[in-house]
Enzyme design. Sequence first.
Site, PDB file in Angstrom:
ATOM      1  N   GLU A 107     -66.534  -4.905 -22.824  1.00  0.00           N
ATOM      2  CA  GLU A 107     -66.990  -4.117 -23.963  1.00  0.00           C
ATOM      3  C   GLU A 107     -67.911  -3.011 -23.451  1.00  0.00           C
ATOM      4  O   GLU A 107     -67.569  -1.838 -23.474  1.00  0.00           O
ATOM      5  CB  GLU A 107     -67.732  -4.993 -24.973  1.00  0.00           C
ATOM      6  CG  GLU A 107     -68.247  -4.202 -26.179  1.00  0.00           C
ATOM      7  CD  GLU A 107     -69.226  -4.996 -27.027  1.00  0.00           C
ATOM      8  OE1 GLU A 107     -69.426  -4.623 -28.191  1.00  0.00           O
ATOM      9  OE2 GLU A 107     -69.807  -5.963 -26.528  1.00  0.00           O
ATOM     10  N   HIS A 155     -64.726 -14.154 -33.669  1.00  0.00           N
ATOM     11  CA  HIS A 155     -65.857 -13.428 -33.069  1.00  0.00           C
ATOM     12  C   HIS A 155     -66.726 -12.833 -34.171  1.00  0.00           C
ATOM     13  O   HIS A 155     -66.450 -11.755 -34.700  1.00  0.00           O
ATOM     14  CB  HIS A 155     -65.342 -12.318 -32.140  1.00  0.00           C
ATOM     15  CG  HIS A 155     -66.384 -11.773 -31.230  1.00  0.00           C
ATOM     16  ND1 HIS A 155     -66.303 -11.865 -29.854  1.00  0.00           N
ATOM     17  CD2 HIS A 155     -67.550 -11.116 -31.473  1.00  0.00           C
ATOM     18  CE1 HIS A 155     -67.363 -11.300 -29.307  1.00  0.00           C
ATOM     19  NE2 HIS A 155     -68.138 -10.831 -30.274  1.00  0.00           N
ATOM     20  N   ASP A 204     -76.419 -13.786 -36.555  1.00  0.00           N
ATOM     21  CA  ASP A 204     -77.532 -12.856 -36.780  1.00  0.00           C
ATOM     22  C   ASP A 204     -77.062 -11.430 -37.020  1.00  0.00           C
ATOM     23  O   ASP A 204     -77.888 -10.524 -37.178  1.00  0.00           O
ATOM     24  CB  ASP A 204     -78.536 -12.907 -35.626  1.00  0.00           C
ATOM     25  CG  ASP A 204     -77.900 -12.672 -34.266  1.00  0.00           C
ATOM     26  OD1 ASP A 204     -76.666 -12.476 -34.208  1.00  0.00           O
ATOM     27  OD2 ASP A 204     -78.621 -12.699 -33.250  1.00  0.00           O
ATOM     28  N   HIS A 208     -68.311 -12.680 -23.453  1.00  0.00           N
ATOM     29  CA  HIS A 208     -68.309 -11.248 -23.763  1.00  0.00           C
ATOM     30  C   HIS A 208     -68.013 -10.484 -22.474  1.00  0.00           C
ATOM     31  O   HIS A 208     -68.782 -10.553 -21.514  1.00  0.00           O
ATOM     32  CB  HIS A 208     -69.677 -10.810 -24.286  1.00  0.00           C
ATOM     33  CG  HIS A 208     -69.914 -11.080 -25.733  1.00  0.00           C
ATOM     34  ND1 HIS A 208     -70.168 -12.337 -26.225  1.00  0.00           N
ATOM     35  CD2 HIS A 208     -69.951 -10.230 -26.802  1.00  0.00           C
ATOM     36  CE1 HIS A 208     -70.360 -12.262 -27.537  1.00  0.00           C
ATOM     37  NE2 HIS A 208     -70.225 -10.993 -27.915  1.00  0.00           N
ATOM     38  N   GLY A 238     -75.013 -10.215 -24.778  1.00  0.00           N
ATOM     39  CA  GLY A 238     -76.080  -9.324 -24.360  1.00  0.00           C
ATOM     40  C   GLY A 238     -75.530  -8.238 -23.449  1.00  0.00           C
ATOM     41  O   GLY A 238     -74.316  -8.116 -23.264  1.00  0.00           O
ATOM     42  N   ASP A 253     -67.200  -8.969 -35.707  1.00  0.00           N
ATOM     43  CA  ASP A 253     -68.328  -8.924 -34.770  1.00  0.00           C
ATOM     44  C   ASP A 253     -69.663  -9.091 -35.486  1.00  0.00           C
ATOM     45  O   ASP A 253     -70.295 -10.132 -35.401  1.00  0.00           O
ATOM     46  CB  ASP A 253     -68.307  -7.629 -33.950  1.00  0.00           C
ATOM     47  CG  ASP A 253     -69.175  -7.718 -32.696  1.00  0.00           C
ATOM     48  OD1 ASP A 253     -69.610  -8.839 -32.343  1.00  0.00           O
ATOM     49  OD2 ASP A 253     -69.413  -6.681 -32.059  1.00  0.00           O
TER      50      ASP A 253
END
Length: 370
Positions: free
Chosen positions: A218, A30, A34, A215, A188, A307
């Site tokens: 979280e 993970h 960017d 995802h 997102g 991450d």
Amino acid sequence: MTPASHGVHAANPTPLSVEQLRPAPKVMLHDHLDGGLRPATIIDLAAAVGHELPATEVDALARWFAESADSGSLERYLETFAHTVGVMQTAEALTRVARECAEDLAADGVVYAEIRYAPELHLQRGLSLEEVVAAVAAGFEQGEAASGGRIVVRHLLTAMRQAASGPQIAELAIAWRDRGVVGFDIAGPEDGFPPTRFLDAFEYLRRENFHFTIHAGEGFGLPSIWEAVQWCGADRLGHGVRIVDDITVAPDGTPRLGRLASYVRDKRIPLEMCPSSNVQTGAASSLAEHPLRLLASLRFRVTVNPDNRLMSRTTLSDEFALVSDAFGYGWKEVEWLTVNAMKSAFLPYDERYRMITETIKPWYAERLGR
């Protein structure tokens, strides 16, 4: 066999240092392309395209990213990506960022990495989705070659939850499945954008016998995890921290798992945990209170990841050093977490098995005197 007998509870009196951990073979599941740029690269690329940055000196820019991300809010954390994505809009920039990513991970001892990115975010200067993936693929190949074969890098293509591009990105992932892309992801804001919005994409991927992670757990709680697992069929959970909400600990210290937590554990669904990031976004109150320790002791398929290395000013070695210090983990626990990650990779079984038996276990066996 109890969790403690596997060594996950065992306290290591001397925490492992980053310097000790760096040469250890590690596996990363993970990590966002960017979210891992070198600050100096951002400055170079921004100057080339006229993108305005909050700081133009390397240390100051690195500090700005870390401080901005350290807000306790997932939404605020995600805002920092405007500056990294903003400079990743040409094929040359994407290739450079991908190459440096592979080089940096290899220097940190990572032997296998799955790097995710959202092709739809890199179209502002006229690139097509295919051109984005091709540019990233070229960079990863260059980085692998520069490492002398010390690292294998694969792609995960991400669709943004707040957009409507899921089927298109899923089809793109399938088109590139034999050219470095090994999985699909959605990312997102979780709250308000449930994974079931992408059911058609997930159903298509299953029909194509393809892997995907989601995802979940979280920025939102158990409903997000439940939908990701039971409605969408996720192979892995990105973060999955909030699965701990389905676990209660009795006064005598005995943990009791709810039905969802039991299912996730029984099915060996991997949890892509990111300790520093989880604290930054408020998914965990502190490193000491991070659910990783409890979940590992209960034998969930826990993995450790960075991450976003830029925003968290971290590396995978840093993350392992943090959990070693917080939870008393030694080489035995680091090996267990690393093997967990390699078992959970979206590589073919024979490639995973070979990396575990020929690269990972021999190195740790030497440290553990086996």
